[in-house]
Design an enzyme around this catalytic site. Structure first.
Site: not given
Ligand code: HSE
Length: 377
Positions: A11, A26, A87, A114, A116, A118, A187
């Site tokens: 991620v 970054v 999470k 929660v 991913g 979305i 979640k």
């Protein structure tokens, strides 16, 4: 305001690439492993980030509780905004992290924890600002949806499909978190905490595992004109909240029934807005990295006012009443719909979630393979 990413795994590296590809620099990435492509940006010393006054937001993608918790607490105390995809961390320390953020006049955002990729939690928070949310529900785990979809469409066995989901990288390191419901419980707890302005811990969530589902359950459910999904729920009662995770039997034309492969779909029901449903990739490097990056950019752009307030609402799973499907080798007083190969197939009407858990727990001693699913719609 400069950005730091904590953790350069799936991620973290996804978020880094998304930010970089769209022109956002970054400043530092924290990781103990070598990553030559990061050059001077990489550090293994967290103080390089903590003591850097230019860095105003830390995106945590380490996962697990430690050292993620220590790092996030230090960042908040140092007056840095925090974004997290973790999470486990958010569910465990929801109250502490929100209190620390408030004390230090910064924000904590965790949209990617929660669903991913979305933007579910972001929009749930917006919805809560001017609506009474009565229910949240959804397919929140890609691994179990992938398993059920393959069992239903290709008539395959649970174990075989689970192995494929693991090989594709969908499953958690310990697949029990997916198939026994802990992942969805966290979640559902995070989503319900936001929806109902309270703090729900994973241990407050009643969970029926998906582990025992068989081809014969699927056959029976399909023959009755329905289908099966694995879902988390939060339901507002008069003065409490019910929060639970279970396999769910749905009409074939329900929106969730048509969510295939490893996709997620999560919905809210508000008094004024009605139903809003959010569909997309619930996991993966770029979808989750994208959602993490979006939270970072909201903060960089000064949009960090979506904070939570906490009321005193308790979880009471005796208040949610549903019909249930139950398959067990144990003969009950109820009349079985069907009987085959030493198993009884029951429809049990109007039990509360907690009553059903008591019943299944009492059956488990004699029949560890018992399978139970709620009926929705
Ligand atoms: N194992 C999880 C899933 C990953 O399958 O949805 C995302 O939380």
């Amino acid at each position: 305001m400069k950005i730091a990413i904590l953790g350069y795994g799936v991620v973290g590296s996804g978020a880094y690439e998304v930010l970089k590809n769209y022109g956002h620099q970054v400043k530092r990435v924290l990781d103990i492993r070598p990553h030559d492509e990061l050059g001077e940006v990489l550090t293994s010393n967290y103080d390089d980030i903590l003591n850097d006054k230019e860095i105003g937001v830390c995106a945590e993608a380490i996962g697990g509780l430690e050292p993620a918790h220590t790092f996030v607490v230090k960042a908040l105390k140092a007056g840095k905004h925090v974004v997290s995809s973790n999470k486990h961390l958010i569910c465990e320390y929801y109250d502490e992290l929100h209190a620390l953020a408030k004390e230090n006049n910064v924000t904590i955002r965790f949209t990617s924890s929660v669903g991913g990729g979305i933007p579910w939690l972001y929009n749930l928070k917006r919805a809560v600002r001017c609506d009474n949310i009565t229910k949240i529900m959804g397919i929140m785990n890609g691994t179990t949806n992938f398993i059920l979809d393959a069992m239903i469409t290709d008539c395959r066995d649970f174990d075989e499909v689970l192995k494929e989901a693991q090989a594709l990288g969908y499953a958690e390191a310990n697949p029990s978190a997916d198939i026994d419901g802990l992942d969805v419980a966290r979640k559902a707890a995070i989503s319900s905490s936001i929806a109902f302005n309270t703090i729900i811990k994973e241990e407050n969530v009643s969970v029926f595992s998906l582990r025992n589902v068989t081809k014969s359950d699927i056959d029976f459910i399909l023959k009755s004109g329905k289908t099966l999904r694995y879902m988390g729920f939060g339901i507002k009662n008069k003065d409490s909240v019910s929060c639970f995770v279970e396999p769910v039997i749905l009409p074939k034309d329900a929106l969730e029934a048509n969510v295939n492969k490893n996709f997620n779909m999560i919905s809210l029901f508000g008094d004024s807005v009605g139903r809003l449903s959010f569909f997309g990739q619930g996991a993966g490097k770029y979808p989750t990295g994208n959602a993490l990056a979006q939270d970072v950019l909201d903060i960089v752009n000064g949009d960090y006012k979506l904070c939570c307030s906490f009321g005193d609402v308790t979880v009471d799973n005796s208040r949610a009443t549903r019909d249930y499907y139950l398959r067990t080798s144990v003969k009950l007083d109820n009349k079985a719909e069907y009987e085959a190969n030493g198993n009884y197939y029951y429809f049990i009407k109007g039990n509360s979630v907690s009553q059903m858990h008591q019943l299944v727990n009492s059956i488990k001693e004699k029949d560890p393979a018992v399978f139970c699913a709620g009926i929705e719609g």
